[in-house]
Design a protein around this motif. Structure first.
Motif, PDB file in Angstrom:
ATOM      1  N   TYR A  57       4.666  -8.200  -4.509  1.00  0.00           N
ATOM      2  CA  TYR A  57       5.268  -9.518  -4.708  1.00  0.00           C
ATOM      3  C   TYR A  57       4.950 -10.147  -6.056  1.00  0.00           C
ATOM      4  O   TYR A  57       5.762 -10.856  -6.618  1.00  0.00           O
ATOM      5  N   ASP A 100       4.488 -12.974   5.466  1.00  0.00           N
ATOM      6  CA  ASP A 100       5.224 -11.765   5.091  1.00  0.00           C
ATOM      7  C   ASP A 100       4.448 -11.108   3.963  1.00  0.00           C
ATOM      8  O   ASP A 100       4.143 -11.752   2.954  1.00  0.00           O
ATOM      9  N   ASP A 111       5.809  -2.919   4.417  1.00  0.00           N
ATOM     10  CA  ASP A 111       6.262  -4.315   4.414  1.00  0.00           C
ATOM     11  C   ASP A 111       6.293  -4.790   5.868  1.00  0.00           C
ATOM     12  O   ASP A 111       6.862  -4.097   6.723  1.00  0.00           O
ATOM     13  N   SER A 112       5.685  -5.948   6.142  1.00  0.00           N
ATOM     14  CA  SER A 112       5.641  -6.421   7.525  1.00  0.00           C
ATOM     15  C   SER A 112       5.480  -7.932   7.542  1.00  0.00           C
ATOM     16  O   SER A 112       4.995  -8.524   6.570  1.00  0.00           O
ATOM     17  N   GLU A 207      13.808  -6.454  10.039  1.00  0.00           N
ATOM     18  CA  GLU A 207      13.195  -7.783   9.973  1.00  0.00           C
ATOM     19  C   GLU A 207      14.103  -8.917  10.444  1.00  0.00           C
ATOM     20  O   GLU A 207      14.641  -9.663   9.630  1.00  0.00           O
ATOM     21  N   GLU A 238       8.722  -8.489  11.342  1.00  0.00           N
ATOM     22  CA  GLU A 238       9.121  -7.338  10.520  1.00  0.00           C
ATOM     23  C   GLU A 238       8.138  -6.188  10.672  1.00  0.00           C
ATOM     24  O   GLU A 238       6.926  -6.404  10.712  1.00  0.00           O
TER      25      GLU A 238
HETATM   26 MG    MG Z   1       8.558  -8.368   4.256  1.00  0.00          MG
END
Ligand code: MG
Length: 254
Positions: A57, A100, A111-112, A207, A238
């Motif tokens: 990110y 996130d 990614d979750s 997601e 997600e």
């Molecule tokens: Mg994500």
């Protein structure tokens, strides 16, 4: 381009998956009344450094962004639905918080996201979170060879619509691999039997995200955070999932 991963590559991706899962578990445990969103971002940053991982990110700078994201975590509170940019805000009793998180470990991304209530929950918030999780579970269950992307989308949409929620399909799941966002796109609603055929080796994030009483969002003046148009609350769930011949493998399972 849609890339297929070998079983050995999917095995390598487990490290990123379990790291992202562990970070979300720690962040959820640390999310309490009186905790600042910037503290949560700092905690995520410390965990990234300790693991020798890389944030997906911090340098993220898509065409719609005025500048790079600058944080390692998305924190979306109450009417914030997605892409919540952490800011100087102290969590209050009853806040609905979505976390996130995506990171790269040894060259592979996971990614979750998870939603939770800080302090005393309202019944309708718990329901929103529960339906969002059920939609994710239904989407994951459809991620099997022989199905198509549309079967995942339809499964998500069916759960959400049956519970009376409308669905925004502007943002959804995405391929995950060496980078955070790739093909295929995995919409949160659609028609069964349509779209790219699923086969072993596909890895993507599923997601669903839902808002209490609208399917429209607007962008906060911070340039990132997407908020519900009517101020109602939002939830997000997600996981990064690999399609395998043995069924869906949830790489970010907590
Ligand atoms: Mg994500």
């Amino acid at each position: 381009m849609i890339e297929l991963r070998t079983p050995a590559e999917i095995d390598e991706m487990r490290a990123a998956g379990s790291f992202v899962a562990d970070v979300l578990t720690e962040l959820a445990a640390a999310s309490a009344v009186g905790v600042n969103l910037l503290d949560l971002d700092r905690l995520a940053h410390r965990l990234i450094r300790a693991r020798g991982a890389e944030s997906c990110y911090i340098d993220y700078h898509p065409s719609f962004g005025a500048s790079p994201f600058g944080k390692v975590l998305c924190t979306s509170v109450n009417d914030a639905a997605l892409h919540g940019l952490p800011f100087d805000y102290t969590l209050k009793d009853g806040d609905l918080l979505s976390l996130d998180f995506a990171a790269s470990v040894e060259g592979w991304v996971a990614d979750s996201a998870v939603s939770l209530v800080v302090g005393t929950p309202q019944e309708e918030d718990l329901h929103l979170i529960e339906v969002t999780k059920q939609a994710l579970d239904a989407g994951i269950a459809a991620a099997v060879p022989g199905n198509r992307i549309g079967d995942i989308s339809a499964a998500i949409g069916e759960v959400a619509r049956s519970a009376g929620f409308s669905i925004n399909t502007d943002f959804g799941g995405h391929g995950v691999g060496r980078t955070m966002h790739g093909d295929p796109h995995v919409p949160n609603d659609g028609r069964p039997g349509r779209g790219f055929p699923l086969r072993a080796g596909l890895v993507f994030a599923i997601e669903p995200w839902l808002m209490q009483s609208t399917d429209r969002v607007f962008t906060d003046p911070d340039g990132w955070t997407l908020r519900s148009m009517d101020g109602s609350r939002a939830a997000h769930a997600e996981h990064t999932v690999a399609v395998t011949d043995d069924g869906p493998l949830v790489l970010t399972a907590r």
